[in-house]
Design an enzyme around this catalytic site. Sequence first.
Site, PDB file in Angstrom:
ATOM      1  CB  THR A 186       0.115  25.839  -3.258  1.00  8.52           C
ATOM      2  OG1 THR A 186      -0.379  25.805  -4.580  1.00  8.52           O
ATOM      3  CG2 THR A 186      -0.078  27.228  -2.658  1.00  8.52           C
TER       4      THR A 186
ATOM      5  CE  LYS B 171      -0.308   5.854   7.683  1.00  9.81           C
ATOM      6  NZ  LYS B 171      -1.758   5.851   7.862  1.00  9.81           N
TER       7      LYS B 171
ATOM      8  CG  PHE C  30      -1.903   1.171   1.171  1.00 12.17           C
ATOM      9  CD1 PHE C  30      -3.165   1.003   0.619  1.00 12.17           C
ATOM     10  CD2 PHE C  30      -1.553   2.437   1.632  1.00 12.17           C
ATOM     11  CE1 PHE C  30      -4.065   2.067   0.535  1.00 12.17           C
ATOM     12  CE2 PHE C  30      -2.449   3.506   1.551  1.00 12.17           C
ATOM     13  CZ  PHE C  30      -3.704   3.319   1.008  1.00 12.17           C
TER      14      PHE C  30
ATOM     15  CG  ASP D 253       5.600   4.012   1.737  1.00 14.37           C
ATOM     16  OD1 ASP D 253       5.596   4.695   2.786  1.00 14.37           O
ATOM     17  OD2 ASP D 253       4.589   3.832   1.041  1.00 14.37           O
TER      18      ASP D 253
END
Length: 490
Positions: free
Chosen positions: A371, A347, A207, A316
């Site tokens: 941004t 997280k 994931f 990751d």
Amino acid sequence: MVLISFRTVPSEGILFLKEGIMASLLLARRVACSSQKNFCLFTPGSRCISQAAAKIDIEFDYDGPLMKTEVPGPRSQNAEAVHFFCNYEESRGNYLVDVDGNRMLDLYSQISSVPIGYNHPALAKLIQQPQNASTFINRPALGILPPENFVDKLRESLMSVAPKGLSQLITMACGSCSNENAFKTIFMWYRSPGCPDYSILSFMGAFHGRTMGCLATTHSKAIHKIDIPSFDWPIAPFPRLKYPLEEFVKDNQQEEARCLEEVEDLIVKYRKKKRTVAGIIVEPIQSEGGDNHASDDFFRKLRDIARKHGCAFLVDEVQTGGGCTGKFWAHEHWGLDDPADVMSFSKKMMTGGFFHKEEFRPNAPYRIFNTWLGDPSKNLLLAEVINIIKREDLLNNVTHAGKTLLTGLLDLQARYPQFISRARGRGTFCSFDTPDESVRNKLILTARNKGVVLGGCGDKSIRFRPTLVFRDHHAHLFLNIFSDILADFK
Ligand SMILES: Cc1ncc(COP(=O)(O)O)c(C=O)c1O
């Protein structure tokens, strides 16, 4: 070493359904009893109380769960994905309070994203300081107009925990946009003119987020991918280890070798197809996909394969990072000098982003850009969180509390093999399998109504994702409640 011993007591299932004062009294009784002779008990159906469950001397924590209604209660609206509505003002430490006043020991902590508990006093103090007000009020476009002290603040926070060899940092808003931009960074590094059909190799069960690029590397549940077009990118098998590990050493080695062989075959195959693998993305522990672990040796060999074939290695650490495995980054367990080319986080780090090697720096401004590029107010909080992790030695706490939790889960597994199998974990990043999805979901709901929030992952696993201030006594408290649940579970 047995860290937990159990003692029979008359049923105390009522403990968490009564008023707080009653809970405190009963907890006090447990303390008083805990000095008495204890022994281990492995008989299904008995009530088991862990002797160390009652420690309540935490500065900003509650002393236990307190349930007033079923959850979701009358004031919660139960809508689709929403579990229940929360009262964050009243939540403290490891305890999440809902709108109906139910106080639950939170072992899921907002999908693993609360580093040091709810309403930590040090963070409350930080936001009250007048010199910090403008950081909380004004959200700058960081890529073009950063505040004066931003680089110093990043040095205090994220750069102070930079992984080995990764000197460059880009902050982002969330885990998905961190991975999405990490992929772009890898493709730019791999570069050849035009828009070549490069690919990222990922693993079955992985994931990495739900944006388009990330989704092409996410393979944990079909529901995430239905109706969304994807890329033809290679997907390698991820080891499916057998437990207990010490009984299946050979089988697991063979399984890991099979997966690594497939990785190399896919790299070769996709090169021939002109969809050259520019990068490999992997979680140190596949989380949403079911808490699938592989050995440190597997990752060391995978790292070598990436290097051998010139593929960038992207780790990751969105879910595993920030200390929950007992090291700040889970990949530190591999013991490598050159563990990654790029590493994403989010997280528990309060902001998203990724670290990378110098040679991955884009060759022109605005190629990796948006941004906000993160949020300086989160970075301010993170600097204090990292201070607290260091000052309070929370990585050691995670290792210790995690051992207590896993030892307790293994005990429960021995007593209730019909409900619990494959108990596993690193630090407090623990999990176990249940027989099937419906048992898993029922266990989670039952635990919630007894005052414990747990998370599911994969098809039938239950995962623990507590905060870094989850301590031994929280582990014992959970084990007591869960032991009672299993004794009555049908
Ligand atoms: C390993 C991993 N990567 C990426 C993501 C995506 O992060 P986010 O939900 O912040 O987009 C998650 C989220 O759970 C994750 O666990």
